[in-house]
Each structure stands twice: as C-alpha cells, then as structure tokens.
Design a protein around this motif. Structure first.
Motif, mmCIF file in Angstrom:
data_model
loop_
_atom_site.group_PDB
_atom_site.id
_atom_site.type_symbol
_atom_site.label_atom_id
_atom_site.label_comp_id
_atom_site.label_asym_id
_atom_site.label_seq_id
_atom_site.Cartn_x
_atom_site.Cartn_y
_atom_site.Cartn_z
ATOM 1 N N ILE A 1 0.813 -1.211 0.000
ATOM 2 C CA ILE A 1 0.000 0.000 0.000
ATOM 3 C C ILE A 1 0.848 1.262 0.000
ATOM 4 O O ILE A 1 0.560 2.244 -0.682
ATOM 5 N N ASN A 2 1.947 1.238 0.745
ATOM 6 C CA ASN A 2 2.768 2.446 0.854
ATOM 7 C C ASN A 2 3.542 2.742 -0.428
ATOM 8 O O ASN A 2 3.659 3.902 -0.831
ATOM 9 N N ILE B 1 1.050 4.246 -2.812
ATOM 10 C CA ILE B 1 0.754 5.643 -2.500
ATOM 11 C C ILE B 1 1.861 6.553 -3.012
ATOM 12 O O ILE B 1 1.602 7.604 -3.628
ATOM 13 N N GLU B 2 3.109 6.174 -2.775
ATOM 14 C CA GLU B 2 4.232 6.999 -3.236
ATOM 15 C C GLU B 2 4.238 7.112 -4.759
ATOM 16 O O GLU B 2 4.492 8.188 -5.308
ATOM 17 N N THR C 1 -6.455 12.260 1.274
ATOM 18 C CA THR C 1 -5.667 11.876 2.452
ATOM 19 C C THR C 1 -4.178 11.781 2.161
ATOM 20 O O THR C 1 -3.341 12.202 2.967
ATOM 21 N N PHE C 2 -3.826 11.242 0.986
ATOM 22 C CA PHE C 2 -2.421 10.959 0.687
ATOM 23 C C PHE C 2 -1.849 11.801 -0.456
ATOM 24 O O PHE C 2 -0.664 11.694 -0.747
ATOM 25 N N ILE D 1 -6.700 -0.825 6.618
ATOM 26 C CA ILE D 1 -6.024 0.362 6.097
ATOM 27 C C ILE D 1 -5.360 1.143 7.232
ATOM 28 O O ILE D 1 -4.290 1.731 7.053
ATOM 29 N N LYS D 2 -5.942 1.089 8.426
ATOM 30 C CA LYS D 2 -5.319 1.772 9.563
ATOM 31 C C LYS D 2 -4.030 1.082 9.972
ATOM 32 O O LYS D 2 -3.029 1.745 10.289
ATOM 33 N N ALA E 1 -2.094 -0.526 7.997
ATOM 34 C CA ALA E 1 -1.105 -0.345 6.926
ATOM 35 C C ALA E 1 -0.601 1.080 6.812
ATOM 36 O O ALA E 1 0.562 1.300 6.447
ATOM 37 N N THR E 2 -1.465 2.077 7.114
ATOM 38 C CA THR E 2 -1.086 3.475 6.870
ATOM 39 C C THR E 2 -1.227 4.392 8.083
ATOM 40 O O THR E 2 -0.716 5.517 8.062
ATOM 41 N N GLU F 1 -4.057 5.628 8.857
ATOM 42 C CA GLU F 1 -5.290 6.364 8.578
ATOM 43 C C GLU F 1 -6.468 5.390 8.540
ATOM 44 O O GLU F 1 -6.352 4.294 7.993
#
Length: 355
Positions: free
Chosen positions: A177-178, A181-182, A212-213, A276-277, A279-280, A282
């Motif tokens: 996930i990260n 996002i990047e 959010t991201f 999701i919380k 993992a991130t 949030e």
C-alpha cells in the motif's frame, strides 16, 4: 393443534382445581416444574406458528403462482451478481417457483432502479437488487435522482462486503500500500468503478485516497465489478478498488495482491490482509450492503411474505456454503433496520465530497 392445546390446558386446569381441594399447596418443586413445562409448551406453540406463517401467507395470497424475476443492476460475474444467483437458487426452493436473474446494467445501477420504480411491477413478480449506492443517488450534484429510500419497500439484506485495494501480483511498480501511494503521488493512475462521484463506493474510496495521501487517482466508469476486474487483470487500469468477493478467487490463486481492507478489523476470508489503519495509520470504513426491494406499489402482504421467504432462503446450508466460498459475509438485516443500513455511509460520503 391450537384447539387441542386449549382443550389440554383446560383439562389440566380442572385437574389442578380438583387436587387443590385435597391439599393446602403444591410443593415448590412441583410448582417450578409446572411453570417450566408451561413455558416450554408456549415456546413450542410459537415456534410451530412461525414455521407455518409463510405457508399460510402463500395460501391466503395465492402467491406466487409463476416465475419470479430478480433484477440485478450490475454486470454478470461480479460479486453482486454471483450472490444474487445464489439467493435465486435458494429462494426458488422456498417459494416453489423458478426465480431467474436478469442483468439490467448502466448508470451505476440507476437504469434498473428507475425502471422498477416507474414501471408497472405491482404484482410482486419482479424483485430488485439494491445496494448502498442507491441511497446516495439524491446526493449526486451533477444528476440528483428524484428517488430515495422512501420510494421503495426494502425487504432484506444479503451480505456485507467490505472494500479492499488490490494490486497485480506481478506489478513491478509497487508491491504494497505504501509503495502504491508513493507512486500515485508522483504520477496519475487509473482505476475503474461503476460510477464516478458520490454515488459509488469505489470512487469515494479513491477520492478519500486523493485527499488523504495526495494521490492522483482517475476513474474510468464501467457497468460492474466483473468489468473492472477484467480491465485490471488485462493491465488497462493500475489498481483495483473492489469488495472482498470481487478479489477472493484471484487472491487465492495468486493473481492479485490484496494490500488493505477498509474495515474495523481483518476479515476471516483474507486474514493476512491488514486494515487500512494498520497499513497506513489512517482509518476508513467502506462496505457494500446488498439486498432486495420491491417498488412502492406492491402490497404490504406480498412484501411481508417475500421478506420472510428471503430470510428463510438465507438459512439454506447450500446457500450459506456458496456465499462463504465467494468471500461474501452473510447479513440478514431486514425491514427498517435494513433501510438504515443502506443509508449508513451517507454522512461519510458527504464529508468526502463536500455536498
């Protein structure tokens, strides 16, 4: 059976009255046993009455006497469609008539919903599948729908299907996930969804991601989850926002890497996938509630009968096994409680889209 129970109760009353003349009071143990027996008898009577309700209703209504059509507003092959076909198979056993599924796609479900509401389907032989997106139609700023939950008669829910995000297992650009996002912060990525804007859950999750991201997710509209899955696996979109049932098979066979679930806790269907919380950091909850409704013109007697029939069909062991095999979490909320469940994500979507 009821007359027999009344006669038996009267006889017991006379017997007890006769006995009372020859003794001062029954022992405590005897009194307790009598109370327990009476309670058990009453419970058995209520259970028997409940079991005959559907049959009595059908006999009084003379309904159904022909094939019932179940309208699915999304394309064949997705989790919504598959669940509808499982229900149709089980429901046909309960009502004693064939139940067939017909797919009427387009406009994020509104082609089917509008036709059912405006058409002449008051005889009860056409049932509509409705999901949480229907409740959001009146909030659409570009095309506000004139119909809402007060325009239909809801029957019963079938499943709660939490949202997930999946990547292709062989995608070299991002693997969790990260890293996704990047990547999506640096350049645009595509997803597909049944509609754009507030009326669709996947589109709303994408918008939450962007806000959010700082990601750059763009949405391609399609007719259903099966179309989204095909596009994603073919490489035409970059990431798959979907429900558990839409990814279960591909997850199990290694085609998809499910990297987060938008739920309060992990799912038993995909236990190694973090929330999701987790993992991130949030938090975001999103789910599909899928069930059934009648147009407002259908009589209350038929509505009650079909609600009970659906709830009975959802107890079928084969149905339960089939649903769980697809990662569909069972939920049999009905009536007003189901109506409330359908509208549950309204405030969240309004906060995201600013309506």
């Amino acid at each position: 059976m009821k007359k027999f129970a009344l006669v038996l109760a009267a006889a017991m009353g006379l017997t007890l009255a006769a006995c009372s003349g020859s003794q001062q009071a029954a022992p405590a143990a005897t009194t307790a046993a009598a109370e327990t027996t009476a309670a058990a008898t009453e419970a058995a009577k209520q259970e028997a009455a409940a079991e005959t309700t559907a049959a009595e209703a059908a006999a009084g209504l003379d309904f159904p006497t022909e094939t019932i059509t179940l309208i699915c507003p999304f394309s064949a092959g997705g989790g919504t469609d598959v669940g509808a076909r499982f229900l149709a198979e089980s429901l046909s056993k309960v009502v004693g008539q064939n139940v067939v599924v017909e797919n009427v796609t387009g406009a994020g479900g509104w082609n089917a919903w509008t036709d059912l509401i405006q058409g002449d389907y008051s005889d009860g032989y056409t049932i509509g599948l409705v999901n949480h997106n229907y409740a959001m139609g009146e909030l659409d700023p570009e095309n506000p729908r004139e119909y809402n939950l007060d325009s239909i008669k809801v029957l019963a829910n079938q499943a709660l299907d939490y949202n997930v995000i999946a990547l292709r297992a062989d995608d070299a650009r991002f693997s969790d996930i990260n890293s996704f996002i990047e990547y999506a912060k640096a350049q645009p990525v595509l997803i597909s969804a049944q509609a754009t804007g507030i009326t669709d859950g996947d589109a709303t999750t994408a918008e939450w991601f962007n806000q959010t991201f700082g990601t750059q997710i763009t949405i391609v509209p399609v007719d259903g989850a099966s179309d989204s899955r095909s596009m994603f696996l073919a490489g035409d979109t970059d990431v798959f926002f979907a429900s558990i049932s839409d990814v279960q098979e591909a997850y199990n066979n290694g085609e998809m890497n499910v990297v987060a679930i938008f739920a309060p806790e992990r799912s038993n269907f995909i236990p190694d996938v973090p929330t999701i919380k987790e993992a991130t950091g949030e938090e975001y909850f999103g789910f599909a509630a899928r069930g059934y409704f009648y147009p407002a013109g259908v009589s209350d007697d038929i509505v009650e009968y079909m609600t009970n029939a659906i709830l009975k069909a959802e107890e079928d062991p084969d149905y339960i096994k089939n649903m769980e095999s697809q990662g569909l979490q069972l939920d049999n909320t009905s009536g007003e409680a189901y109506k409330e469940l359908l509208s549950k994500q309204k405030d969240q979507r309004i906060a995201i889209w600013g309506n």
